[in-house]
Enzyme design. Structure first.
Site, PDB file in Angstrom:
ATOM      1  N   CYS A 114       0.818  -1.227   0.000  1.00  0.00           N
ATOM      2  CA  CYS A 114       0.000   0.000   0.000  1.00  0.00           C
ATOM      3  C   CYS A 114       0.849   1.274   0.000  1.00  0.00           C
ATOM      4  O   CYS A 114       0.329   2.366  -0.219  1.00  0.00           O
ATOM      5  CB  CYS A 114      -0.943   0.010   1.186  1.00  0.00           C
ATOM      6  SG  CYS A 114      -2.124  -1.325   1.132  1.00  0.00           S
TER       7      CYS A 114
ATOM      8  N   HIS B 263      -3.235   7.472   1.809  1.00  0.00           N
ATOM      9  CA  HIS B 263      -3.664   6.125   1.420  1.00  0.00           C
ATOM     10  C   HIS B 263      -4.988   5.832   2.113  1.00  0.00           C
ATOM     11  O   HIS B 263      -5.152   6.083   3.306  1.00  0.00           O
ATOM     12  CB  HIS B 263      -2.592   5.108   1.830  1.00  0.00           C
ATOM     13  CG  HIS B 263      -3.076   3.706   1.721  1.00  0.00           C
ATOM     14  ND1 HIS B 263      -3.662   3.227   0.577  1.00  0.00           N
ATOM     15  CD2 HIS B 263      -3.096   2.684   2.622  1.00  0.00           C
ATOM     16  CE1 HIS B 263      -4.013   1.972   0.768  1.00  0.00           C
ATOM     17  NE2 HIS B 263      -3.679   1.616   2.004  1.00  0.00           N
TER      18      HIS B 263
ATOM     19  N   ASN C  93     -10.133  -0.028  -0.121  1.00  0.00           N
ATOM     20  CA  ASN C  93      -8.670   0.126  -0.103  1.00  0.00           C
ATOM     21  C   ASN C  93      -8.108  -0.442  -1.412  1.00  0.00           C
ATOM     22  O   ASN C  93      -8.218  -1.643  -1.673  1.00  0.00           O
ATOM     23  CB  ASN C  93      -8.117  -0.645   1.118  1.00  0.00           C
ATOM     24  CG  ASN C  93      -6.612  -0.539   1.255  1.00  0.00           C
ATOM     25  OD1 ASN C  93      -5.912  -0.200   0.301  1.00  0.00           O
ATOM     26  ND2 ASN C  93      -6.100  -0.847   2.431  1.00  0.00           N
TER      27      ASN C  93
HETATM   28  N1  ACO Z   1     -17.657  -8.337  10.352  1.00  0.00           N
HETATM   29  C1  ACO Z   1     -18.045  -8.486  11.634  1.00  0.00           C
HETATM   30  N2  ACO Z   1     -17.190  -8.657  12.643  1.00  0.00           N
HETATM   31  C2  ACO Z   1     -15.877  -8.677  12.355  1.00  0.00           C
HETATM   32  C3  ACO Z   1     -15.403  -8.537  11.034  1.00  0.00           C
HETATM   33  C4  ACO Z   1     -16.342  -8.364  10.012  1.00  0.00           C
HETATM   34  N3  ACO Z   1     -16.005  -8.213   8.718  1.00  0.00           N
HETATM   35  N4  ACO Z   1     -14.053  -8.578  11.051  1.00  0.00           N
HETATM   36  C5  ACO Z   1     -13.687  -8.747  12.330  1.00  0.00           C
HETATM   37  N5  ACO Z   1     -14.794  -8.805  13.124  1.00  0.00           N
HETATM   38  C6  ACO Z   1     -14.875  -8.965  14.584  1.00  0.00           C
HETATM   39  C7  ACO Z   1     -13.627  -9.591  15.176  1.00  0.00           C
HETATM   40  O1  ACO Z   1     -13.703 -11.004  15.088  1.00  0.00           O
HETATM   41  C8  ACO Z   1     -13.678  -9.072  16.586  1.00  0.00           C
HETATM   42  O2  ACO Z   1     -14.591  -9.859  17.308  1.00  0.00           O
HETATM   43  P1  ACO Z   1     -14.266 -10.268  18.848  1.00  0.00           P
HETATM   44  O3  ACO Z   1     -14.215  -8.957  19.586  1.00  0.00           O
HETATM   45  O4  ACO Z   1     -15.427 -11.123  19.206  1.00  0.00           O
HETATM   46  O5  ACO Z   1     -12.954 -10.970  18.813  1.00  0.00           O
HETATM   47  C9  ACO Z   1     -14.287  -7.673  16.449  1.00  0.00           C
HETATM   48  O6  ACO Z   1     -14.945  -7.666  15.183  1.00  0.00           O
HETATM   49  C10 ACO Z   1     -13.280  -6.546  16.509  1.00  0.00           C
HETATM   50  O7  ACO Z   1     -12.175  -6.877  15.640  1.00  0.00           O
HETATM   51  P2  ACO Z   1     -10.944  -5.899  15.458  1.00  0.00           P
HETATM   52  O8  ACO Z   1      -9.961  -6.571  14.549  1.00  0.00           O
HETATM   53  O9  ACO Z   1     -10.448  -5.440  16.795  1.00  0.00           O
HETATM   54  O10 ACO Z   1     -11.649  -4.673  14.704  1.00  0.00           O
HETATM   55  P3  ACO Z   1     -11.038  -3.280  14.361  1.00  0.00           P
HETATM   56  O11 ACO Z   1     -11.860  -2.229  14.962  1.00  0.00           O
HETATM   57  O12 ACO Z   1      -9.558  -3.241  14.601  1.00  0.00           O
HETATM   58  O13 ACO Z   1     -11.271  -3.196  12.777  1.00  0.00           O
HETATM   59  C11 ACO Z   1      -9.879  -3.356  10.788  1.00  0.00           C
HETATM   60  C12 ACO Z   1     -10.620  -4.131  11.915  1.00  0.00           C
HETATM   61  C13 ACO Z   1     -10.920  -2.638   9.984  1.00  0.00           C
HETATM   62  C14 ACO Z   1      -9.141  -4.368   9.927  1.00  0.00           C
HETATM   63  C15 ACO Z   1      -8.887  -2.339  11.411  1.00  0.00           C
HETATM   64  O14 ACO Z   1      -8.091  -2.986  12.367  1.00  0.00           O
HETATM   65  C16 ACO Z   1      -7.974  -1.679  10.385  1.00  0.00           C
HETATM   66  O15 ACO Z   1      -8.396  -0.863   9.582  1.00  0.00           O
HETATM   67  N6  ACO Z   1      -6.659  -1.990  10.450  1.00  0.00           N
HETATM   68  C17 ACO Z   1      -5.645  -1.315   9.603  1.00  0.00           C
HETATM   69  C18 ACO Z   1      -5.640  -1.842   8.194  1.00  0.00           C
HETATM   70  C19 ACO Z   1      -4.570  -1.106   7.383  1.00  0.00           C
HETATM   71  O16 ACO Z   1      -4.399   0.079   7.507  1.00  0.00           O
HETATM   72  N7  ACO Z   1      -3.793  -1.817   6.587  1.00  0.00           N
HETATM   73  C20 ACO Z   1      -2.658  -1.175   5.915  1.00  0.00           C
HETATM   74  C21 ACO Z   1      -2.782  -1.143   4.489  1.00  0.00           C
HETATM   75  S1  ACO Z   1      -3.102  -2.703   3.792  1.00  0.00           S
HETATM   76  C22 ACO Z   1      -1.676  -3.207   2.917  1.00  0.00           C
HETATM   77  O17 ACO Z   1      -0.608  -2.729   3.021  1.00  0.00           O
HETATM   78  C23 ACO Z   1      -1.854  -4.352   2.040  1.00  0.00           C
END
Ligand code: ACO
Length: 313
Positions: free
Chosen positions: A114, A238, A268
């Site tokens: 990314c 990004h 994304n």
């Molecule tokens: N639908 C419903 N529930 C979900 C989903 C989904 N799609 N995905 C995860 N959950 C659940 C999890 O299982 C967890 O449940 P639990 O509490 O019972 O264990 C709960 O939701 C919370 O999960 P988190 O992972 O803590 O959720 P978070 O608020 O962190 O959001 C996300 C997840 C959107 C992935 C976030 O962490 C994020 O944006 N991270 C950064 C991503 C990024 O910037 N990547 C860099 C670029 S990508 C690249 O370089 C290729």
């Protein structure tokens, strides 16, 4: 000085809302969860037979006049950033060169996920240090849909496919008022992985990456802007999560008009995210490409890697 004079982009036809995606991949999720946690409402997926090179070629053709070969003949360098191309060789850049009928371009692909587009621009800037004529084409192109794991709901809801391109005209050494700071941190390299160990599907420790962006990427961006006393027209980040955009706007007390976002519509796009958003701003007449506006670009992703660039366009 050298300057970005044109931008182009391409998004595939196949539009999937969150509900379409949930149905197609049989994901245990909801539109509400996805929109609240990420800001994403929909994404575009390429067809089965549409390769990364096809997306890259369409973005490049979008910025060129098909009736005028004078630019393509003078393209000296083509750099394509992608993490999702499944064809190691010939490079995507070579395929773009062939499709455009470029006569003698130096072609190469790079992969910093990314962060890809800011890395490609950094490379273009270095390569242009002895280039005073001709053009460089910088493209970010991704078919993320082909590396998504249908069983991993925390990652497969995040990405879309697309491509964006910049054309740099070389008229003197270096890009106009260019400054940059590129970084990486190998300690967290396994936070985002596409490897044999993951069956070449994307695996991401989302929460770990979220914390890295909050603790490292955003402070580094703020430091870059403040240290260089940058008066910017637009900050183009990004598009990984709307929550990051909102956080940056808050920390910098920036009007949301200066910090545009399209994650809601395209999700994304990895290396294509920044050029696709920039081209949208050109189409909206917010970016004029007349050499009077200052923009800051901020890319981050696997590696983990991140980079900030400011330049006049
Ligand atoms: N639908 C419903 N529930 C979900 C989903 C989904 N799609 N995905 C995860 N959950 C659940 C999890 O299982 C967890 O449940 P639990 O509490 O019972 O264990 C709960 O939701 C919370 O999960 P988190 O992972 O803590 O959720 P978070 O608020 O962190 O959001 C996300 C997840 C959107 C992935 C976030 O962490 C994020 O944006 N991270 C950064 C991503 C990024 O910037 N990547 C860099 C670029 S990508 C690249 O370089 C290729």
């Amino acid at each position: 000085m050298s300057r970005i004079i044109k931008m182009g982009s391409y998004l595939p036809q196949n539009k999937l809302s969150n509900l379409d995606l949930i149905e197609e991949f049989q994901i245990d999720s909801s539109d509400e969860w996805i929109q609240q946690r990420t800001g994403i409402a929909q994404r575009y997926f390429a067809d089965q037979d549409e390769e990364v090179s096809h997306l890259a070629i369409k973005a490049a053709k979008d910025l060129l006049d098909p009736t005028d070969q004078s630019i393509t003949r003078e393209i000296k360098t083509i750099i394509v950033a992608s993490m999702s191309s499944k064809q190691p060789t010939p490079s995507v850049a070579n395929q773009v060169s062939l499709a455009l009928n470029c006569e003698d371009a130096f072609c190469l692909d790079i992969n910093t996920a990314c962060s890809g587009f800011v890395s490609a621009l950094e490379l273009a800037e270095h390569l242009s240090s002895n280039q005073t004529t001709g053009y460089t084409l910088v493209i970010g192109a991704e078919k993320m849909s082909q590396i998504l794991d249908a069983n991993d709901r925390s990652t497969n809801i995040l990405f879309g496919d697309g491509a964006g391109a910049f054309l740099i005209e070389h008229d003197g050494i270096g890009l106009l008022e260019y400054q940059s700071a590129m970084h990486s941190d190998g300690d967290l390299s396994l936070s985002i992985e596409v490897s044999q160990a993951t069956n070449f599907l994307m695996q991401m420790k989302g929460r770990e990456v979220f914390n890295f962006v909050s603790r490292k990427v955003i402070p580094s961006l703020i430091d870059f802007i403040q240290k260089n006393a940058i008066e910017m027209d637009y900050l183009i980040c990004h598009q990984a999560n709307q929550r990051f955009i909102d956080l940056i706007a808050k920390k910098l007390s920036l009007d949301e008009l200066k910090l545009p976002s399209n994650i809601k519509e395209v999700a994304n796009l990895s290396a294509a995210s920044i050029p696709v958003l920039c081209h949208q701003l050109v189409k909206n007449k917010q970016l004029k490409l007349d050499g009077t506006q200052t923009i800051v670009l901020c890319g981050f992703g696997a590696g983990l890697s991140w980079g900030n660039i400011t330049l006049k366009i």
